[in-house]
Write a protein that holds these residues in place. Structure first.
Motif, PDB file in Angstrom:
ATOM      1  N   ALA A  60      -3.607   4.601 -37.691  1.00 42.09           N
ATOM      2  CA  ALA A  60      -4.080   6.073 -37.101  1.00 42.09           C
ATOM      3  C   ALA A  60      -5.562   6.335 -37.875  1.00 42.09           C
ATOM      4  O   ALA A  60      -6.525   6.758 -37.395  1.00 42.09           O
ATOM      5  CB  ALA A  60      -3.376   7.140 -37.495  1.00 42.09           C
ATOM      6  N   TRP A  87      -5.345  19.549 -41.638  1.00 42.46           N
ATOM      7  CA  TRP A  87      -4.601  18.649 -40.545  1.00 42.46           C
ATOM      8  C   TRP A  87      -3.643  17.984 -41.601  1.00 42.46           C
ATOM      9  O   TRP A  87      -2.408  17.835 -41.563  1.00 42.46           O
ATOM     10  CB  TRP A  87      -5.273  18.070 -39.719  1.00 42.46           C
ATOM     11  CG  TRP A  87      -4.651  16.975 -39.041  1.00 42.46           C
ATOM     12  CD1 TRP A  87      -4.154  15.829 -39.166  1.00 42.46           C
ATOM     13  CD2 TRP A  87      -4.060  17.269 -37.593  1.00 42.46           C
ATOM     14  NE1 TRP A  87      -3.557  15.253 -38.284  1.00 42.46           N
ATOM     15  CE2 TRP A  87      -3.468  15.920 -37.395  1.00 42.46           C
ATOM     16  CE3 TRP A  87      -4.336  18.261 -36.700  1.00 42.46           C
ATOM     17  CZ2 TRP A  87      -2.731  15.825 -36.041  1.00 42.46           C
ATOM     18  CZ3 TRP A  87      -3.729  18.049 -35.429  1.00 42.46           C
ATOM     19  CH2 TRP A  87      -3.023  17.035 -35.119  1.00 42.46           C
ATOM     20  N   TRP A  88      -4.417  17.158 -42.486  1.00 44.78           N
ATOM     21  CA  TRP A  88      -3.269  16.342 -43.290  1.00 44.78           C
ATOM     22  C   TRP A  88      -2.421  17.092 -44.190  1.00 44.78           C
ATOM     23  O   TRP A  88      -1.282  16.318 -44.392  1.00 44.78           O
ATOM     24  CB  TRP A  88      -4.508  15.150 -44.220  1.00 44.78           C
ATOM     25  CG  TRP A  88      -4.655  15.389 -45.436  1.00 44.78           C
ATOM     26  CD1 TRP A  88      -3.730  15.769 -46.477  1.00 44.78           C
ATOM     27  CD2 TRP A  88      -6.027  15.404 -46.141  1.00 44.78           C
ATOM     28  NE1 TRP A  88      -4.545  15.931 -47.631  1.00 44.78           N
ATOM     29  CE2 TRP A  88      -5.610  15.687 -47.568  1.00 44.78           C
ATOM     30  CE3 TRP A  88      -7.146  14.981 -45.574  1.00 44.78           C
ATOM     31  CZ2 TRP A  88      -6.793  15.653 -48.372  1.00 44.78           C
ATOM     32  CZ3 TRP A  88      -8.371  15.463 -46.428  1.00 44.78           C
ATOM     33  CH2 TRP A  88      -8.074  15.376 -47.927  1.00 44.78           C
ATOM     34  N   ALA A  91       0.556  17.604 -42.099  1.00 45.16           N
ATOM     35  CA  ALA A  91       1.157  16.252 -41.930  1.00 45.16           C
ATOM     36  C   ALA A  91       1.880  15.743 -42.926  1.00 45.16           C
ATOM     37  O   ALA A  91       3.034  15.193 -43.046  1.00 45.16           O
ATOM     38  CB  ALA A  91       0.393  15.192 -41.381  1.00 45.16           C
ATOM     39  N   THR A  95       6.348  15.251 -43.595  1.00 43.04           N
ATOM     40  CA  THR A  95       6.933  14.327 -44.225  1.00 43.04           C
ATOM     41  C   THR A  95       8.258  14.315 -44.613  1.00 43.04           C
ATOM     42  O   THR A  95       9.132  13.809 -44.515  1.00 43.04           O
ATOM     43  CB  THR A  95       6.165  13.336 -45.065  1.00 43.04           C
ATOM     44  OG1 THR A  95       4.902  12.886 -44.155  1.00 43.04           O
ATOM     45  CG2 THR A  95       6.879  12.016 -45.416  1.00 43.04           C
ATOM     46  N   VAL A 106       5.966   9.086 -37.021  1.00 42.30           N
ATOM     47  CA  VAL A 106       4.860  10.247 -36.403  1.00 42.30           C
ATOM     48  C   VAL A 106       4.273  11.039 -37.476  1.00 42.30           C
ATOM     49  O   VAL A 106       3.017  11.386 -37.413  1.00 42.30           O
ATOM     50  CB  VAL A 106       5.914  11.112 -35.807  1.00 42.30           C
ATOM     51  CG1 VAL A 106       5.019  12.457 -35.156  1.00 42.30           C
ATOM     52  CG2 VAL A 106       6.330  10.398 -34.350  1.00 42.30           C
ATOM     53  N   ALA A 107       5.056  11.327 -38.686  1.00 45.23           N
ATOM     54  CA  ALA A 107       4.433  12.093 -39.697  1.00 45.23           C
ATOM     55  C   ALA A 107       3.344  11.341 -40.495  1.00 45.23           C
ATOM     56  O   ALA A 107       2.315  11.824 -40.656  1.00 45.23           O
ATOM     57  CB  ALA A 107       5.413  12.463 -40.717  1.00 45.23           C
ATOM     58  N   ARG A 108       3.708  10.134 -40.556  1.00 44.40           N
ATOM     59  CA  ARG A 108       2.577   9.081 -41.304  1.00 44.40           C
ATOM     60  C   ARG A 108       1.419   9.026 -40.448  1.00 44.40           C
ATOM     61  O   ARG A 108       0.106   9.021 -40.927  1.00 44.40           O
ATOM     62  CB  ARG A 108       3.159   7.903 -41.924  1.00 44.40           C
ATOM     63  CG  ARG A 108       4.396   8.208 -42.912  1.00 44.40           C
ATOM     64  CD  ARG A 108       3.825   9.225 -43.810  1.00 44.40           C
ATOM     65  NE  ARG A 108       3.293   8.815 -44.994  1.00 44.40           N
ATOM     66  CZ  ARG A 108       2.861   9.553 -46.083  1.00 44.40           C
ATOM     67  NH1 ARG A 108       3.443  10.967 -46.053  1.00 44.40           N
ATOM     68  NH2 ARG A 108       2.001   9.077 -47.178  1.00 44.40           N
ATOM     69  N   PHE A 109       1.609   8.871 -39.173  1.00 49.25           N
ATOM     70  CA  PHE A 109       0.444   8.681 -38.224  1.00 49.25           C
ATOM     71  C   PHE A 109      -0.482  10.002 -38.095  1.00 49.25           C
ATOM     72  O   PHE A 109      -1.618   9.749 -38.180  1.00 49.25           O
ATOM     73  CB  PHE A 109       1.097   8.390 -36.579  1.00 49.25           C
ATOM     74  CG  PHE A 109       0.003   8.244 -35.704  1.00 49.25           C
ATOM     75  CD1 PHE A 109      -0.429   6.863 -35.506  1.00 49.25           C
ATOM     76  CD2 PHE A 109      -0.538   9.168 -34.752  1.00 49.25           C
ATOM     77  CE1 PHE A 109      -1.283   6.597 -34.667  1.00 49.25           C
ATOM     78  CE2 PHE A 109      -1.436   8.888 -34.053  1.00 49.25           C
ATOM     79  CZ  PHE A 109      -1.753   7.518 -33.793  1.00 49.25           C
ATOM     80  N   CYS A 110       0.046  11.126 -38.164  1.00 49.05           N
ATOM     81  CA  CYS A 110      -0.526  12.447 -38.159  1.00 49.05           C
ATOM     82  C   CYS A 110      -1.327  12.428 -39.564  1.00 49.05           C
ATOM     83  O   CYS A 110      -2.286  12.898 -39.435  1.00 49.05           O
ATOM     84  CB  CYS A 110       0.320  13.588 -38.045  1.00 49.05           C
ATOM     85  SG  CYS A 110       1.015  13.610 -36.415  1.00 49.05           S
ATOM     86  N   LEU A 113      -4.370  10.372 -39.301  1.00 40.55           N
ATOM     87  CA  LEU A 113      -5.528  10.678 -38.477  1.00 40.55           C
ATOM     88  C   LEU A 113      -6.298  11.734 -39.146  1.00 40.55           C
ATOM     89  O   LEU A 113      -7.337  12.095 -38.717  1.00 40.55           O
ATOM     90  CB  LEU A 113      -4.800  11.675 -36.969  1.00 40.55           C
ATOM     91  CG  LEU A 113      -4.163  10.921 -35.995  1.00 40.55           C
ATOM     92  CD1 LEU A 113      -3.377  11.693 -34.817  1.00 40.55           C
ATOM     93  CD2 LEU A 113      -5.157  10.098 -35.299  1.00 40.55           C
ATOM     94  N   GLY A 114      -5.734  12.519 -40.104  1.00 44.15           N
ATOM     95  CA  GLY A 114      -6.367  13.553 -40.765  1.00 44.15           C
ATOM     96  C   GLY A 114      -7.398  12.931 -42.118  1.00 44.15           C
ATOM     97  O   GLY A 114      -8.459  13.461 -42.351  1.00 44.15           O
TER      98      GLY A 114
END
Length: 418
Positions: A60, A87-88, A91, A95, A106-110, A113-114
């Motif tokens: 990500a 955003w981060w 996220a 977690t 999913v949480a760590r991918f988001c 992304l931030g």
């Protein structure tokens, strides 16, 4: 005179805010590695599975680095930073509620992304608000916030999770990030707000094609993919190494592991201060950054001694020297980027080059997971010894290319051929 005072005050405020958010950023990143043994036990996750979780985050990150530069240039530093941090932080808080490997991924991918947006927008802020002679120092100071975050994360999380459930650390991290946003919103008012009004010709001149045609861009990208895995090892694996391989408790690891991140903090200061001093004494910026990176590349091969040292503290001290070398290298590399590209391209250039960090980190996470599972940590320390020497060899032509895109924008003439 009043204008100089205003710019100096703006510079100090910028550095203080970036230092603070970089600290928050790295506490967020470090939280997972510190609580990893308990998290792995609860989710029945092997070391290889943990490596996959780290890889998801770094995948990500690689995607986000490629996009963050365009977002920063389009929205402007102020609004882009608010988007990234908000955003981060959400996220990271999410977690805390992950009860399966899929939800954790999913949480760590988001999160991935931030978080990279900070490291793209921050050099852009430096190019906007810092005088040339303070640019490398500015990068060193805000990068110091990251290493301070890594230093305090181990003991801080150990104390918090002694009294609260281990999942609560992620929720607290997210809340602190959200509390930073009003400060940035207030202090950064009046900053540039992007390039929405640029004409088509200007956008083409400042687009990704122009960056990719510059041979320095690819060299810088590959150099980061080679060398950033050293820092990712210290960030995501070194606490696990102390607890798993060295047999230390979380409390004992926190009393020793902070030394590594303290060394990294010294490296951020050294990288900015030394190169800045050389520039003030008359050395060209490129030569100053090259010399700083060469010194760092000569220290990195000490890495295998950490695995061979019988003392855990001795291993941490050797690792601290390597971490110092890497962070001095990273500060000089980032300052080189600010030097090479004009201000309107810094965001996109930083994003493209930093993609190498995410891609290299993702690949190295899988390699480290395999090596740790089948051969222990010694091969990892040996691998880290050669990455910075390879990087400086790759980058050497960058410092000879002339003139840079930033110099062309400033009107520096093409030198006469010999």
């Amino acid at each position: 005179m009043d204008q100089d005072k205003t710019r100096f005050r703006r510079w100090r405020q910028m550095v203080a805010l970036l230092f603070g958010v970089a600290l928050i950023n790295y506490v967020d990143r470090q939280s997972l590695s510190v609580v990893a043994p308990r998290m792995q036990a609860q989710l029945h996750l092997s070391d290889a599975g943990y490596a996959h979780i780290v890889s998801v985050f770094l995948l990500a990150s690689a995607i986000a680095y490629g996009l963050a530069g365009f977002i920063s240039d389009r929205l402007g530093t102020r609004r882009a930073m608010m988007l990234f941090v908000g955003w981060w932080s959400l996220a990271e808080a999410a977690t805390a509620f992950a009860t399966s490997i899929w939800a954790l991924s999913v949480a760590r991918f988001c999160l991935g992304l931030g978080e990279p947006g900070l490291w793209v927008a921050a050099p852009k802020a430096v190019s906007e608000a810092a005088p040339k002679e303070r640019q490398s120092l500015s990068i060193g100071l805000y990068t110091l916030g990251a290493t301070v975050g890594a230093v305090v994360a181990l003991p801080l999380i150990a104390v918090i999770t002694r009294h609260l459930p281990w999942r609560s650390i992620f929720l607290l991290d997210g809340v602190v990030g959200l509390l930073w946003l009003p400060l940035w919103f207030w202090i950064s008012r009046g900053w540039p707000r992007g390039t929405a009004g640029a004409g088509d010709g200007e956008r083409r001149a400042n687009g990704v094609g122009a960056l990719l045609r510059n041979p320095s861009t690819l060299r810088l990208l590959v150099a980061r993919s080679l060398t950033d895995p050293v820092w990712y090892f210290f960030l995501f694996w070194f606490p696990k190494y102390l607890i798993g391989d060295r047999g230390l408790s979380l409390e004992s690891a926190s009393r020793i592991g902070w030394v590594v991140y303290f060394g990294a903090g010294l490296g951020t200061l050294a990288g900015g201060a030394i190169s800045g001093r050389w520039i003030r004494r008359g050395m060209t910026a490129r030569r100053a950054y090259r010399s700083t990176m060469l010194c760092a590349a000569l220290l990195a091969p000490l890495s295998p001694l950490a695995a061979l040292c019988g003392s855990s503290m001795g291993a941490a001290l050797i690792a601290a020297v390597v971490a110092l070398a890497h962070m001095a290298w990273l500060v000089a590399l980032t300052a080189t980027l600010v030097e090479l590209y004009p201000a309107e391209q810094v965001g996109k250039a930083a994003g493209l080059v930093a993609m190498g960090s995410g891609l290299g980190g993702m690949l190295s996470s899988e390699v480290v997971g395999y090596l740790v599972t089948h051969g222990g940590y010694t091969p990892v320390f040996c691998l880290m010894a050669v990455l910075h020497p390879l990087g400086i060899a790759l980058l050497w032509p960058v410092f000879r290319e002339r003139p840079s895109m930033a110099e062309i924008a400033r009107g520096v003439p093409e030198p006469m051929s010999p």
